[in-house]
Design a protein around this motif. Structure first.
Motif, PDB file in Angstrom:
ATOM      1  N   LEU A  49      63.420 -51.153 -91.441  1.00  0.00           N
ATOM      2  CA  LEU A  49      63.538 -52.100 -90.458  1.00  0.00           C
ATOM      3  C   LEU A  49      64.835 -52.820 -90.231  1.00  0.00           C
ATOM      4  O   LEU A  49      65.078 -53.830 -89.670  1.00  0.00           O
ATOM      5  N   VAL A  50      65.851 -52.639 -91.181  1.00  0.00           N
ATOM      6  CA  VAL A  50      67.269 -53.260 -91.255  1.00  0.00           C
ATOM      7  C   VAL A  50      67.843 -53.209 -90.060  1.00  0.00           C
ATOM      8  O   VAL A  50      68.282 -54.219 -89.747  1.00  0.00           O
ATOM      9  N   ASP A  51      67.916 -51.986 -89.293  1.00  0.00           N
ATOM     10  CA  ASP A  51      68.476 -52.107 -87.986  1.00  0.00           C
ATOM     11  C   ASP A  51      67.717 -52.664 -86.650  1.00  0.00           C
ATOM     12  O   ASP A  51      68.053 -52.870 -85.768  1.00  0.00           O
ATOM     13  N   ARG A  52      66.626 -53.568 -87.067  1.00  0.00           N
ATOM     14  CA  ARG A  52      65.915 -54.317 -86.075  1.00  0.00           C
ATOM     15  C   ARG A  52      65.524 -55.683 -86.323  1.00  0.00           C
ATOM     16  O   ARG A  52      65.163 -56.533 -85.645  1.00  0.00           O
ATOM     17  N   ARG A  53      66.648 -56.139 -87.488  1.00  0.00           N
ATOM     18  CA  ARG A  53      66.135 -57.670 -87.909  1.00  0.00           C
ATOM     19  C   ARG A  53      67.856 -58.041 -88.038  1.00  0.00           C
ATOM     20  O   ARG A  53      68.501 -57.457 -88.589  1.00  0.00           O
ATOM     21  N   GLU A  54      68.210 -59.133 -87.651  1.00  0.00           N
ATOM     22  CA  GLU A  54      69.426 -59.813 -87.889  1.00  0.00           C
ATOM     23  C   GLU A  54      69.484 -59.898 -89.452  1.00  0.00           C
ATOM     24  O   GLU A  54      68.558 -60.235 -90.269  1.00  0.00           O
ATOM     25  N   TYR A  55      70.673 -59.602 -89.748  1.00  0.00           N
ATOM     26  CA  TYR A  55      71.089 -59.534 -91.374  1.00  0.00           C
ATOM     27  C   TYR A  55      70.492 -61.145 -91.954  1.00  0.00           C
ATOM     28  O   TYR A  55      70.144 -61.074 -93.076  1.00  0.00           O
ATOM     29  N   GLN A  56      70.588 -62.055 -91.199  1.00  0.00           N
ATOM     30  CA  GLN A  56      70.273 -63.522 -91.737  1.00  0.00           C
ATOM     31  C   GLN A  56      68.860 -63.667 -91.943  1.00  0.00           C
ATOM     32  O   GLN A  56      68.333 -64.054 -92.949  1.00  0.00           O
ATOM     33  N   ASP A  57      68.155 -62.868 -90.956  1.00  0.00           N
ATOM     34  CA  ASP A  57      66.604 -62.927 -90.974  1.00  0.00           C
ATOM     35  C   ASP A  57      66.093 -61.925 -92.052  1.00  0.00           C
ATOM     36  O   ASP A  57      64.866 -62.056 -92.606  1.00  0.00           O
ATOM     37  N   PHE A  58      67.203 -61.032 -92.296  1.00  0.00           N
ATOM     38  CA  PHE A  58      66.243 -59.671 -93.049  1.00  0.00           C
ATOM     39  C   PHE A  58      66.087 -60.068 -94.467  1.00  0.00           C
ATOM     40  O   PHE A  58      65.442 -59.712 -95.396  1.00  0.00           O
ATOM     41  N   VAL A  59      66.895 -61.483 -95.014  1.00  0.00           N
ATOM     42  CA  VAL A  59      66.377 -62.054 -96.224  1.00  0.00           C
ATOM     43  C   VAL A  59      65.004 -62.261 -96.318  1.00  0.00           C
ATOM     44  O   VAL A  59      64.611 -62.102 -97.623  1.00  0.00           O
ATOM     45  N   TYR A  60      64.188 -62.870 -95.364  1.00  0.00           N
ATOM     46  CA  TYR A  60      62.758 -62.930 -95.480  1.00  0.00           C
ATOM     47  C   TYR A  60      62.051 -61.753 -96.118  1.00  0.00           C
ATOM     48  O   TYR A  60      61.127 -61.554 -96.746  1.00  0.00           O
ATOM     49  N   LEU A  61      62.472 -60.319 -95.309  1.00  0.00           N
ATOM     50  CA  LEU A  61      61.838 -59.368 -95.644  1.00  0.00           C
ATOM     51  C   LEU A  61      62.297 -58.766 -96.690  1.00  0.00           C
ATOM     52  O   LEU A  61      61.597 -58.114 -97.523  1.00  0.00           O
ATOM     53  N   ALA A  62      63.539 -58.893 -97.463  1.00  0.00           N
ATOM     54  CA  ALA A  62      63.911 -58.402 -98.616  1.00  0.00           C
ATOM     55  C   ALA A  62      63.016 -59.089 -99.548  1.00  0.00           C
ATOM     56  O   ALA A  62      62.813 -58.397-100.830  1.00  0.00           O
ATOM     57  N   GLU A  63      62.649 -60.272 -99.387  1.00  0.00           N
ATOM     58  CA  GLU A  63      62.191 -61.216-100.243  1.00  0.00           C
ATOM     59  C   GLU A  63      60.571 -60.859-100.608  1.00  0.00           C
ATOM     60  O   GLU A  63      59.977 -60.868-101.566  1.00  0.00           O
ATOM     61  N   SER A  75      68.027 -62.979-103.597  1.00  0.00           N
ATOM     62  CA  SER A  75      69.050 -63.509-104.029  1.00  0.00           C
ATOM     63  C   SER A  75      70.275 -62.181-104.264  1.00  0.00           C
ATOM     64  O   SER A  75      71.389 -62.453-103.717  1.00  0.00           O
ATOM     65  N   THR A  76      69.719 -61.102-104.615  1.00  0.00           N
ATOM     66  CA  THR A  76      70.393 -59.893-104.837  1.00  0.00           C
ATOM     67  C   THR A  76      70.818 -59.449-103.323  1.00  0.00           C
ATOM     68  O   THR A  76      72.196 -58.858-103.131  1.00  0.00           O
ATOM     69  N   PHE A  77      69.982 -59.753-102.194  1.00  0.00           N
ATOM     70  CA  PHE A  77      70.351 -59.178-100.745  1.00  0.00           C
ATOM     71  C   PHE A  77      71.593 -60.214-100.438  1.00  0.00           C
ATOM     72  O   PHE A  77      72.357 -59.633 -99.717  1.00  0.00           O
ATOM     73  N   CYS A  78      71.441 -61.543-100.441  1.00  0.00           N
ATOM     74  CA  CYS A  78      72.381 -62.424-100.167  1.00  0.00           C
ATOM     75  C   CYS A  78      73.664 -62.125-100.844  1.00  0.00           C
ATOM     76  O   CYS A  78      74.680 -62.360-100.243  1.00  0.00           O
ATOM     77  N   VAL A 155      71.963 -66.624 -96.585  1.00  0.00           N
ATOM     78  CA  VAL A 155      73.227 -66.245 -96.997  1.00  0.00           C
ATOM     79  C   VAL A 155      74.310 -67.122 -96.897  1.00  0.00           C
ATOM     80  O   VAL A 155      74.233 -68.233 -95.974  1.00  0.00           O
ATOM     81  N   GLY A 156      75.130 -67.355 -97.871  1.00  0.00           N
ATOM     82  CA  GLY A 156      75.948 -68.540 -98.223  1.00  0.00           C
ATOM     83  C   GLY A 156      75.407 -69.639 -99.092  1.00  0.00           C
ATOM     84  O   GLY A 156      76.108 -70.535 -99.226  1.00  0.00           O
ATOM     85  N   GLY A 157      74.287 -69.376 -99.578  1.00  0.00           N
ATOM     86  CA  GLY A 157      73.877 -70.530-100.756  1.00  0.00           C
ATOM     87  C   GLY A 157      72.191 -70.524-100.627  1.00  0.00           C
ATOM     88  O   GLY A 157      71.715 -69.608-100.584  1.00  0.00           O
ATOM     89  N   VAL A 158      71.829 -71.789-100.798  1.00  0.00           N
ATOM     90  CA  VAL A 158      70.422 -71.946-100.685  1.00  0.00           C
ATOM     91  C   VAL A 158      69.922 -73.087 -99.702  1.00  0.00           C
ATOM     92  O   VAL A 158      70.764 -73.943 -99.331  1.00  0.00           O
ATOM     93  N   ARG A 159      68.824 -73.044 -99.389  1.00  0.00           N
ATOM     94  CA  ARG A 159      68.140 -73.902 -98.301  1.00  0.00           C
ATOM     95  C   ARG A 159      67.734 -75.416 -98.941  1.00  0.00           C
ATOM     96  O   ARG A 159      67.930 -76.301 -98.148  1.00  0.00           O
ATOM     97  N   ARG A 160      67.506 -75.433-100.139  1.00  0.00           N
ATOM     98  CA  ARG A 160      67.121 -76.695-100.810  1.00  0.00           C
ATOM     99  C   ARG A 160      68.034 -77.194-101.731  1.00  0.00           C
ATOM    100  O   ARG A 160      68.463 -76.268-102.699  1.00  0.00           O
ATOM    101  N   ASP A 161      68.334 -78.498-101.909  1.00  0.00           N
ATOM    102  CA  ASP A 161      68.924 -79.028-103.097  1.00  0.00           C
ATOM    103  C   ASP A 161      67.722 -79.641-104.055  1.00  0.00           C
ATOM    104  O   ASP A 161      66.442 -79.838-103.645  1.00  0.00           O
ATOM    105  N   VAL A 162      67.999 -79.631-105.320  1.00  0.00           N
ATOM    106  CA  VAL A 162      66.879 -80.492-106.336  1.00  0.00           C
ATOM    107  C   VAL A 162      67.803 -81.793-106.814  1.00  0.00           C
ATOM    108  O   VAL A 162      68.904 -81.355-107.078  1.00  0.00           O
ATOM    109  N   THR A 163      67.193 -82.823-106.595  1.00  0.00           N
ATOM    110  CA  THR A 163      67.789 -83.788-107.264  1.00  0.00           C
ATOM    111  C   THR A 163      68.123 -83.899-108.796  1.00  0.00           C
ATOM    112  O   THR A 163      67.249 -83.472-109.378  1.00  0.00           O
TER     113      THR A 163
END
Lengths: 360, 127
Positions: A49-63, A75-78, A155-163
């Motif tokens: 499916l990798v050639d049908r999903r944008e690489y940023q969105d593929f993180v969800y599939l890799a997960e 995290s390995t994919f990112c 890609v580029g980090g994480v979506r959430r911070d933890v206080t």
């Protein structure tokens, strides 16, 4: 011995197998001579499916390759995309990734301990393992929003911070979790029934483990210090890391490695929380990946490899995953040969097979 | 992460396997990748957390020597590449003959055939 050989099919549906794998067991009386594995019952072809999903969105599939090592897959994919594009991830994000990766390891090992107890019919031990695992899942849910699929890596980090306040509360809660795990692992390491089913079963020598390409607790239970965390990716280089290994080479040694890694992960999380740097948790990523990259990490079951190839567009051209269970199949075939038929289910479990992960 | 990839010939695959085994390397993975022309098959080895990659370029349906004699665990990767891409590995330690990964269509990861371009041939008429 009668000298007459029979083939007994084991799986794909079997009470100890949460996922389907088939083994043809060649037996002589009650003695297993050899085992021939067969997979493909849950092959989903996710890689294609990798050639049908944008690489940023593929993180969800890799997960979603695996429901247990989901965080490490993302995290390995990112990490692979970031390595290919030369993106420098903020330090706080790498520490958070390390923390969540270690929480995932604890929940995976507790899951395995529970499943193993269940395979012995030791139901109270199974319940106890999964009860502690709930506390870990609660921490993951509180910090990422997801219990099993976190969706927090990008890609580029994480979506959430933890206080920092919440991190220190998590640190406090680890004390109670650690105490509960001490009582639990005491049973796995010292109970007569559990030891009876593990000690001396499924022996894998250090030399065979290396030659057959074993990884994770399967390799470390045979005295090999193979652990991708030793490469120092994420925060492991900063905090220092030494793998846990046991020399026994049997099921008991593999179980002991997982028990000890529970406490090692707690120590890593504590260290990460103490040393957590301040700053942003992501950077914006511009452009598209071009080139190829082998990204590797240490999942709860062992080393995982993500091979990624890009051509400068937003779609990757190739994605290939080598999961630890696939690498451990030759070792599994080796340790089953020569065992008693009644020990096969427990021996299969000692490599902690994750079939969905292996087949992608 | 080390990404240096050394190109080798198909005929050298077995000897590279022997050399790496004797050098104390662990087989990490064998990867098949469609290339512009044919496919790349990449052998990745590890020693002391340093990856070394060797790559052969092969055409569709080629036969490749197995490294099973050096690495007993290579059969999982070789059978997988056979079942997904259609390459034959000669001398595998355990040959599933296409049944290791059961797929609904044969060789699903093989490159799709491109439709032939529509060509109109115009013959020059000589007077």
């Amino acid at each position: 011995m009668t000298g007459r050989q029979t083939i007994i099919p084991f799986g794909p549906q079997h009470p100890v197998l949460p996922e389907p794998i088939h083994l043809d067991l060649v037996v002589e009386d009650e003695h297993v001579i050899s085992a021939i594995p067969s997979i493909g019952y849950v092959h989903r072809g996710l890689e294609s499916l990798v050639d049908r999903r944008e690489y940023q969105d593929f993180v969800y599939l890799a997960e979603r390759i695996c429901g247990i090592c989901s965080f490490t897959h993302s995290s390995t994919f990112c990490q692979g995309i970031e390595g290919m594009m030369g993106v420098e991830v903020p330090k706080r994000a790498t520490y958070l990734r390390t923390m969540w990766g270690e929480y995932s390891r604890i929940h995976s090992h507790l899951l395995w301990l529970g499943l193993f107890a269940d395979s012995l019919g030791f139901e109270s031990l199974f319940y106890q393992s999964w009860k502690i695992r709930e506390s870990i899942l609660n921490e993951l849910e509180a910090t990422t929003g997801g219990r099993v699929i976190q969706g927090v890596c990008k890609v580029g980090g994480v979506r959430r911070d933890v206080t920092n306040h919440f991190l220190s509360e998590m640190d406090d809660r680890l004390d109670g979790i650690e105490d509960e795990m001490k009582s639990l692992t005491n049973v796995f390491m010292n109970d007569y029934d559990v030891k009876k089913r593990l000690v001396g079963k499924g022996k894998l020598s250090k030399e065979d483990a290396y030659a057959l390409g074993a990884v994770g607790p399967t390799a470390r239970g045979s005295g090999l210090y193979i652990d991708a965390r030793s490469t120092g990716y994420l925060a492991y280089g900063d905090i220092g890391f030494k793998p846990v290994a046991e020399k026994g080479g049997d099921g008991y040694a593999r179980c002991a490695v997982r028990c000890k890694e529970l406490f090692q992960s707690v120590e890593i999380i504590r260290r990460v929380i103490t040393d957590m740097p301040e700053g942003p948790v992501s950077v914006s990523v511009k452009g598209n990946p071009e080139g190829e990259y082998f990204s590797r990490s240490e999942q709860p079951r062992g080393e995982v490899i993500h091979y990624i190839k890009g051509n400068g567009t937003k779609y990757l051209t190739q994605f290939r995953v080598r999961t630890p269970t696939l690498a451990n199949v030759p070792a599994l075939v080796s340790i089953i040969g020569g065992c008693d038929l009644a020990d096969v289910p427990q021996i299969v479990l000692t490599i902690d097979p994750c079939i969905g992960c292996m087949e992608r | 992460m080390n990404m240096e990839i050394t190109s080798i010939n198909v005929a050298d695959v077995e000897s590279v396997g022997v050399r790496m085994k004797n050098g104390g390397y662990r087989l990490v993975v064998i990867t098949c990748t469609p290339a512009d022309e044919g496919y790349y098959i990449t052998y990745s080895f590890d020693k002391e957390f340093r990856l070394e990659h060797y790559r052969v370029t092969v055409s569709d349906g080629a036969a490749i020597p197995s490294i099973g004699k050096s690495y007993g665990g290579a059969f999982v990767y070789e059978n997988e590449i056979h079942d997904l891409y259609g390459f034959t590995f000669e001398g595998m330690t355990l040959d599933f003959k296409g049944t290791f990964i059961k797929t609904s269509i044969p060789y699903p990861f093989k490159k799709k055939e491109q439709p032939a371009p529509t060509v109109t041939i115009v013959k020059e008429v000589k007077e």
